[in-house]
Design a protein around this motif. Structure first.
Motif, mmCIF file in Angstrom:
data_model
loop_
_atom_site.group_PDB
_atom_site.id
_atom_site.type_symbol
_atom_site.label_atom_id
_atom_site.label_comp_id
_atom_site.label_asym_id
_atom_site.label_seq_id
_atom_site.Cartn_x
_atom_site.Cartn_y
_atom_site.Cartn_z
ATOM 1 N N MET A 1 -16.417 -17.780 -29.363
ATOM 2 C CA MET A 1 -17.432 -17.871 -30.409
ATOM 3 C C MET A 1 -17.727 -19.570 -30.292
ATOM 4 N N LEU A 2 -17.641 -20.673 -29.914
ATOM 5 C CA LEU A 2 -17.947 -21.497 -29.608
ATOM 6 C C LEU A 2 -19.237 -21.610 -28.377
ATOM 7 N N ASP A 3 -18.922 -20.584 -27.136
ATOM 8 C CA ASP A 3 -19.732 -20.180 -25.862
ATOM 9 C C ASP A 3 -21.034 -19.838 -26.734
ATOM 10 N N ILE A 4 -20.917 -18.850 -27.694
ATOM 11 C CA ILE A 4 -21.830 -18.220 -28.123
ATOM 12 C C ILE A 4 -23.232 -18.660 -29.068
ATOM 13 N N ILE A 5 -22.283 -19.581 -29.910
ATOM 14 C CA ILE A 5 -23.067 -21.073 -30.498
ATOM 15 C C ILE A 5 -23.949 -21.632 -29.576
ATOM 16 N N ARG A 6 -23.134 -22.670 -28.199
ATOM 17 C CA ARG A 6 -24.141 -23.121 -27.669
ATOM 18 C C ARG A 6 -25.257 -22.503 -26.735
ATOM 19 N N ALA A 7 -24.937 -21.369 -26.793
ATOM 20 C CA ALA A 7 -25.896 -20.224 -26.301
ATOM 21 C C ALA A 7 -27.080 -20.425 -26.757
ATOM 22 N N ILE A 8 -26.790 -20.092 -28.113
ATOM 23 C CA ILE A 8 -27.682 -20.027 -28.388
ATOM 24 C C ILE A 8 -28.759 -21.348 -29.271
ATOM 25 N N GLU A 9 -28.080 -22.331 -29.154
ATOM 26 C CA GLU A 9 -28.317 -23.839 -29.070
ATOM 27 C C GLU A 9 -29.039 -24.028 -27.759
ATOM 28 N N ALA A 10 -28.638 -23.948 -26.863
ATOM 29 C CA ALA A 10 -29.553 -24.452 -25.559
ATOM 30 C C ALA A 10 -31.235 -23.750 -25.880
ATOM 31 N N GLU A 11 -31.183 -22.730 -26.092
ATOM 32 C CA GLU A 11 -32.484 -21.804 -26.115
ATOM 33 C C GLU A 11 -33.282 -22.686 -26.809
ATOM 34 N N GLN A 12 -32.948 -23.076 -28.223
ATOM 35 C CA GLN A 12 -33.712 -23.974 -28.703
ATOM 36 C C GLN A 12 -34.083 -25.160 -28.886
ATOM 37 N N ILE A 13 -33.496 -25.927 -27.903
ATOM 38 C CA ILE A 13 -34.129 -27.458 -27.365
ATOM 39 C C ILE A 13 -35.327 -27.152 -26.721
ATOM 40 N N ARG A 14 -36.058 -28.487 -26.998
ATOM 41 C CA ARG A 14 -37.079 -28.712 -26.329
ATOM 42 C C ARG A 14 -37.180 -28.874 -25.291
ATOM 43 N N THR A 15 -37.454 -29.217 -24.326
ATOM 44 C CA THR A 15 -38.039 -29.394 -22.845
ATOM 45 C C THR A 15 -39.141 -29.946 -22.665
ATOM 46 N N ASP A 16 -40.220 -30.174 -23.354
ATOM 47 C CA ASP A 16 -41.735 -30.998 -23.114
ATOM 48 C C ASP A 16 -41.876 -32.164 -23.769
ATOM 49 N N LEU A 17 -40.564 -32.762 -23.944
ATOM 50 C CA LEU A 17 -40.752 -34.544 -24.904
ATOM 51 C C LEU A 17 -40.564 -35.531 -23.477
ATOM 52 N N PRO A 18 -40.730 -35.743 -23.707
ATOM 53 C CA PRO A 18 -40.476 -37.538 -22.474
ATOM 54 C C PRO A 18 -38.871 -37.774 -23.131
ATOM 55 N N GLU A 19 -38.122 -38.477 -22.411
ATOM 56 C CA GLU A 19 -37.006 -39.700 -22.257
ATOM 57 C C GLU A 19 -37.730 -41.056 -22.736
ATOM 58 N N PHE A 20 -36.968 -40.781 -24.032
ATOM 59 C CA PHE A 20 -36.742 -42.303 -24.565
ATOM 60 C C PHE A 20 -35.388 -42.618 -25.077
ATOM 61 N N HIS A 21 -35.207 -44.034 -25.035
ATOM 62 C CA HIS A 21 -34.197 -45.051 -25.832
ATOM 63 C C HIS A 21 -34.472 -45.564 -26.828
ATOM 64 N N VAL A 22 -33.393 -46.225 -27.220
ATOM 65 C CA VAL A 22 -32.966 -47.163 -28.397
ATOM 66 C C VAL A 22 -33.949 -48.350 -27.623
ATOM 67 N N GLY A 23 -34.902 -48.883 -28.265
ATOM 68 C CA GLY A 23 -35.455 -50.100 -28.263
ATOM 69 C C GLY A 23 -37.333 -49.711 -28.115
ATOM 70 N N ASP A 24 -37.131 -48.645 -27.546
ATOM 71 C CA ASP A 24 -38.661 -48.497 -26.661
ATOM 72 C C ASP A 24 -39.990 -48.145 -27.884
ATOM 73 N N THR A 25 -41.009 -48.476 -27.552
ATOM 74 C CA THR A 25 -42.102 -48.433 -29.059
ATOM 75 C C THR A 25 -42.736 -47.108 -28.671
ATOM 76 N N ILE A 26 -42.800 -46.013 -29.466
ATOM 77 C CA ILE A 26 -43.516 -44.827 -29.105
ATOM 78 C C ILE A 26 -44.193 -44.245 -30.420
ATOM 79 N N LYS A 27 -45.231 -43.467 -30.298
ATOM 80 C CA LYS A 27 -45.970 -43.340 -30.631
ATOM 81 C C LYS A 27 -45.553 -41.558 -30.737
ATOM 82 N N ILE A 28 -45.374 -40.905 -32.344
ATOM 83 C CA ILE A 28 -45.718 -39.592 -31.634
ATOM 84 C C ILE A 28 -46.390 -39.084 -33.327
ATOM 85 N N GLU A 29 -47.107 -37.500 -33.335
ATOM 86 C CA GLU A 29 -47.643 -37.286 -34.289
ATOM 87 C C GLU A 29 -46.554 -36.817 -34.644
ATOM 88 N N VAL A 30 -46.678 -36.271 -36.026
ATOM 89 C CA VAL A 30 -45.872 -35.226 -37.027
ATOM 90 C C VAL A 30 -47.107 -34.628 -37.692
#
Length: 114
Positions: A1-30
């Protein structure tokens, strides 16, 4: 059951966003929906918190607007985020920057990573 949930979540994770960390100043468009129209609103601030992981990952941005501190929390994988751009990399030694809430002016700045 857990594998099914992980598979569904993996499809919905966005990969087009850059990597950022705490302390970074970022500009987002909402994406803001007003009636039938949709527009993009920019929000630039310092990342003071990242929490959870995977599909439920969120981050909190803090900025000072007209002398008032404003914090907004966004889910990373939400469709309301049109884009994320890293403006400045910050050099911090903590995972949560709650101490910035009490500071004003120069002491509220995060040093830039070179």
């Amino acid at each position: 059951m857990l594998d099914i949930i992980r598979a569904i979540e993996a499809e919905q994770i966005r990969t087009d966003l850059p990597e950022f960390h705490v302390g970074d100043t970022i500009k987002i468009e909402v994406k803001i929906k007003e009636g039938e129209k949709e527009r993009l609103q920019a929000f630039e601030g310092t990342v003071i918190k990242k929490q959870n992981g995977g599909l439920r990952e969120t981050f909190t941005l803090r900025r000072v607007a007209y002398g008032v501190g404003v914090e907004r929390t966004f889910p990373i994988n939400a469709p309301i985020l049109a884009s994320i751009k890293v403006v400045r990399r910050g050099k911090v030694r903590r995972a949560k920057l709650y101490y910035l809430r009490d500071r004003v002016g120069k002491s509220a700045k995060v040093k830039e990573l070179k």
